[in-house]
Design a protein around this motif. Structure first.
Motif, PDB file in Angstrom:
ATOM      1  N   SER A  50       3.755   4.095   2.803  1.00  8.74           N
ATOM      2  CA  SER A  50       2.938   2.551   2.300  1.00  8.74           C
ATOM      3  C   SER A  50       4.103   1.688   2.525  1.00  8.74           C
ATOM      4  CB  SER A  50       2.322   2.808   0.915  1.00  8.74           C
ATOM      5  OG  SER A  50       2.197   1.392   0.319  1.00  8.74           O
ATOM      6  N   LEU A  51       5.397   1.703   2.086  1.00  5.56           N
ATOM      7  CA  LEU A  51       6.328   0.688   2.329  1.00  5.56           C
ATOM      8  C   LEU A  51       6.510   0.289   3.698  1.00  5.56           C
ATOM      9  CD1 LEU A  51       8.581   1.595  -0.756  1.00  5.56           C
ATOM     10  CD2 LEU A  51       7.180  -0.253  -0.505  1.00  5.56           C
ATOM     11  N   ASN A  52       6.616   1.379   4.684  1.00  2.27           N
ATOM     12  CA  ASN A  52       6.846   1.188   6.035  1.00  2.27           C
ATOM     13  C   ASN A  52       5.616   0.409   6.633  1.00  2.27           C
ATOM     14  OD1 ASN A  52       9.567   2.408   6.369  1.00  2.27           O
ATOM     15  ND2 ASN A  52       8.568   4.478   6.430  1.00  2.27           N
ATOM     16  N   ASN A  53       4.468   0.561   6.140  1.00  3.30           N
ATOM     17  CA  ASN A  53       3.348  -0.109   6.655  1.00  3.30           C
ATOM     18  C   ASN A  53       3.444  -1.784   6.296  1.00  3.30           C
ATOM     19  OD1 ASN A  53       2.429   2.213   8.126  1.00  3.30           O
ATOM     20  ND2 ASN A  53       1.088   2.669   6.246  1.00  3.30           N
ATOM     21  N   ASN A  54       3.981  -2.059   5.322  1.00  3.10           N
ATOM     22  CA  ASN A  54       4.237  -3.202   4.568  1.00  3.10           C
ATOM     23  C   ASN A  54       5.224  -4.064   4.784  1.00  3.10           C
ATOM     24  OD1 ASN A  54       1.330  -2.803   3.932  1.00  3.10           O
ATOM     25  ND2 ASN A  54       1.964  -1.829   1.734  1.00  3.10           N
ATOM     26  N   TYR A  55       6.381  -3.292   4.887  1.00  4.06           N
ATOM     27  CA  TYR A  55       7.881  -3.872   5.311  1.00  4.06           C
ATOM     28  C   TYR A  55       8.327  -3.608   6.368  1.00  4.06           C
ATOM     29  CZ  TYR A  55       6.842  -5.218   0.305  1.00  4.06           C
ATOM     30  OH  TYR A  55       6.272  -5.403  -0.750  1.00  4.06           O
ATOM     31  N   ASN A  56       9.397  -4.079   6.976  1.00  8.80           N
ATOM     32  CA  ASN A  56      10.353  -3.781   8.077  1.00  8.80           C
ATOM     33  C   ASN A  56      10.939  -2.470   7.725  1.00  8.80           C
ATOM     34  OD1 ASN A  56      12.089  -3.598   9.946  1.00  8.80           O
ATOM     35  ND2 ASN A  56      12.869  -5.683  10.038  1.00  8.80           N
ATOM     36  N   PRO A  57      10.431  -1.346   8.594  1.00  9.47           N
ATOM     37  CA  PRO A  57      11.179   0.025   8.500  1.00  9.47           C
ATOM     38  C   PRO A  57      12.571  -0.010   8.512  1.00  9.47           C
ATOM     39  CG  PRO A  57       9.259  -0.043   9.937  1.00  9.47           C
ATOM     40  CD  PRO A  57       9.516  -1.379   9.672  1.00  9.47           C
ATOM     41  N   LYS A  58      13.360  -0.889   8.927  1.00 11.77           N
ATOM     42  CA  LYS A  58      14.674  -0.822   9.143  1.00 11.77           C
ATOM     43  C   LYS A  58      15.389  -1.362   7.782  1.00 11.77           C
ATOM     44  CE  LYS A  58      18.617  -2.723  11.625  1.00 11.77           C
ATOM     45  NZ  LYS A  58      19.099  -3.691  12.740  1.00 11.77           N
ATOM     46  N   ILE A  59      14.630  -2.635   7.191  1.00 12.78           N
ATOM     47  CA  ILE A  59      15.158  -2.615   5.844  1.00 12.78           C
ATOM     48  C   ILE A  59      14.764  -1.706   4.628  1.00 12.78           C
ATOM     49  CG2 ILE A  59      14.395  -4.054   3.828  1.00 12.78           C
ATOM     50  CD1 ILE A  59      13.974  -6.266   6.094  1.00 12.78           C
ATOM     51  N   ILE A  60      13.742  -0.832   4.806  1.00 16.24           N
ATOM     52  CA  ILE A  60      13.466   0.086   3.946  1.00 16.24           C
ATOM     53  C   ILE A  60      14.491   1.210   3.939  1.00 16.24           C
ATOM     54  CG2 ILE A  60      11.772   2.217   3.373  1.00 16.24           C
ATOM     55  CD1 ILE A  60      10.966  -0.806   2.764  1.00 16.24           C
ATOM     56  N   ASP A  61      15.010   1.508   5.295  1.00 15.38           N
ATOM     57  CA  ASP A  61      16.081   2.751   5.607  1.00 15.38           C
ATOM     58  C   ASP A  61      17.436   2.054   4.945  1.00 15.38           C
ATOM     59  OD1 ASP A  61      14.250   4.168   7.062  1.00 15.38           O
ATOM     60  OD2 ASP A  61      14.564   3.625   8.910  1.00 15.38           O
ATOM     61  N   GLN A  62      17.643   1.013   5.122  1.00 11.82           N
ATOM     62  CA  GLN A  62      18.821   0.292   4.626  1.00 11.82           C
ATOM     63  C   GLN A  62      19.055   0.241   3.227  1.00 11.82           C
ATOM     64  OE1 GLN A  62      19.140  -3.344   6.582  1.00 11.82           O
ATOM     65  NE2 GLN A  62      20.038  -2.691   8.352  1.00 11.82           N
ATOM     66  N   LYS A  63      18.043  -0.057   2.393  1.00 13.74           N
ATOM     67  CA  LYS A  63      18.142  -0.393   1.020  1.00 13.74           C
ATOM     68  C   LYS A  63      17.572   0.676   0.067  1.00 13.74           C
ATOM     69  CE  LYS A  63      17.560  -5.444   1.363  1.00 13.74           C
ATOM     70  NZ  LYS A  63      17.387  -6.316   0.315  1.00 13.74           N
ATOM     71  N   LEU A  64      16.400   1.689   0.562  1.00 18.65           N
ATOM     72  CA  LEU A  64      15.792   2.535  -0.515  1.00 18.65           C
ATOM     73  C   LEU A  64      16.443   3.862  -0.222  1.00 18.65           C
ATOM     74  CD1 LEU A  64      11.817   1.942  -0.120  1.00 18.65           C
ATOM     75  CD2 LEU A  64      13.524   1.814  -2.262  1.00 18.65           C
ATOM     76  N   ARG A  65      16.785   4.538  -1.344  1.00 17.44           N
ATOM     77  CA  ARG A  65      17.132   5.996  -1.571  1.00 17.44           C
ATOM     78  C   ARG A  65      16.097   6.580  -2.322  1.00 17.44           C
ATOM     79  NH1 ARG A  65      19.012   4.478   2.389  1.00 17.44           N
ATOM     80  NH2 ARG A  65      21.192   4.136   2.875  1.00 17.44           N
ATOM     81  N   PHE A  66      15.626   7.659  -2.076  1.00  9.65           N
ATOM     82  CA  PHE A  66      14.840   8.494  -2.856  1.00  9.65           C
ATOM     83  C   PHE A  66      15.537  10.015  -3.353  1.00  9.65           C
ATOM     84  CE2 PHE A  66      11.960   5.698  -0.834  1.00  9.65           C
ATOM     85  CZ  PHE A  66      11.109   5.660  -1.624  1.00  9.65           C
ATOM     86  N   PHE A  67      15.190  10.322  -4.615  1.00 10.83           N
ATOM     87  CA  PHE A  67      15.808  11.490  -5.217  1.00 10.83           C
ATOM     88  C   PHE A  67      14.868  12.060  -6.189  1.00 10.83           C
ATOM     89  CE2 PHE A  67      19.578   9.029  -4.197  1.00 10.83           C
ATOM     90  CZ  PHE A  67      20.436   9.914  -3.686  1.00 10.83           C
ATOM     91  N   LEU A  68      14.672  13.352  -5.880  1.00 12.19           N
ATOM     92  CA  LEU A  68      13.781  14.023  -6.701  1.00 12.19           C
ATOM     93  C   LEU A  68      14.636  14.866  -7.831  1.00 12.19           C
ATOM     94  CD1 LEU A  68      12.056  16.391  -4.020  1.00 12.19           C
ATOM     95  CD2 LEU A  68      11.167  14.924  -5.619  1.00 12.19           C
ATOM     96  N   GLY A  69      13.870  14.614  -9.245  1.00  6.86           N
ATOM     97  CA  GLY A  69      14.407  14.992 -10.332  1.00  6.86           C
ATOM     98  C   GLY A  69      13.943  14.758 -11.638  1.00  6.86           C
ATOM     99  N   ASP A  70      14.089  15.323 -12.746  1.00  6.36           N
ATOM    100  CA  ASP A  70      13.525  14.980 -13.874  1.00  6.36           C
ATOM    101  C   ASP A  70      14.459  14.351 -14.832  1.00  6.36           C
ATOM    102  OD1 ASP A  70      12.225  15.015 -16.363  1.00  6.36           O
ATOM    103  OD2 ASP A  70      10.586  16.411 -15.460  1.00  6.36           O
ATOM    104  N   VAL A  71      14.367  13.253 -15.529  1.00  6.27           N
ATOM    105  CA  VAL A  71      15.429  12.828 -16.289  1.00  6.27           C
ATOM    106  C   VAL A  71      15.584  13.750 -17.734  1.00  6.27           C
ATOM    107  CG1 VAL A  71      15.135  10.373 -15.866  1.00  6.27           C
ATOM    108  CG2 VAL A  71      13.699  11.261 -17.871  1.00  6.27           C
ATOM    109  N   ARG A  72      14.521  14.626 -17.922  1.00  6.37           N
ATOM    110  CA  ARG A  72      14.764  15.635 -18.830  1.00  6.37           C
ATOM    111  C   ARG A  72      15.709  16.726 -18.637  1.00  6.37           C
ATOM    112  NH1 ARG A  72       8.496  16.214 -19.657  1.00  6.37           N
ATOM    113  NH2 ARG A  72       8.713  16.449 -17.379  1.00  6.37           N
ATOM    114  N   ASP A  73      16.071  16.864 -17.505  1.00  3.83           N
ATOM    115  CA  ASP A  73      16.888  18.118 -17.240  1.00  3.83           C
ATOM    116  C   ASP A  73      18.480  17.648 -17.277  1.00  3.83           C
ATOM    117  OD1 ASP A  73      14.930  19.830 -16.519  1.00  3.83           O
ATOM    118  OD2 ASP A  73      14.765  19.051 -14.280  1.00  3.83           O
TER     119      ASP A  73
END
Length: 73
Positions: A50-73
Motif C-alpha cells: 500500500s505504501l509503495n503505491n502511494n509514496y515513492n518506493p525509494k523513500i519507503i526503502d530508505q526510511k521504513l524498517r519492519f520487524f516481526l515480534g510481540d511486545v509481550r515476549d
C-alpha cells in the motif's frame, strides 16, 4: 536536533493507529527512520504494498524498517 537524529518505533504498527501514524510521518517528513514492529507478517506485507503505491518506493526503502515480534515476549 536535525532530521538525521530522529527515529521512531511504532509498536502495533500495522494496526489502525500505526498505519495512519506511519503515513503522517512520511507526509510530514518528521523522521529519518521509522521502525514498524508488529506480530502479523501478512499485514506488514500489505502495508508495504500500500505504501509503495502511494509514496515513492525509494523513500519507503530508505526510511521504513519492519520487524516481526510481540511486545509481550
Amino acid at each position: 536536533m536535525n532530521l538525521q537524529d530522529k527515529s521512531v518505533l511504532i509498536t502495533g504498527g500495522t494496526g489502525t493507529f500505526g498505519k495512519k501514524f506511519v503515513e503522517r510521518c512520511l507526509k510530514e517528513n518528521d523522521y529519518n527512520r521509522i521502525v514498524v514492529f508488529s506480530r502479523d507478517e501478512y499485514k506488514q506485507h500489505q502495508m508495504i504494498k500500500s505504501l509503495n503505491n502511494n509514496y515513492n518506493p525509494k523513500i519507503i526503502d530508505q526510511k521504513l524498517r519492519f520487524f516481526l515480534g510481540d511486545v509481550r515476549d
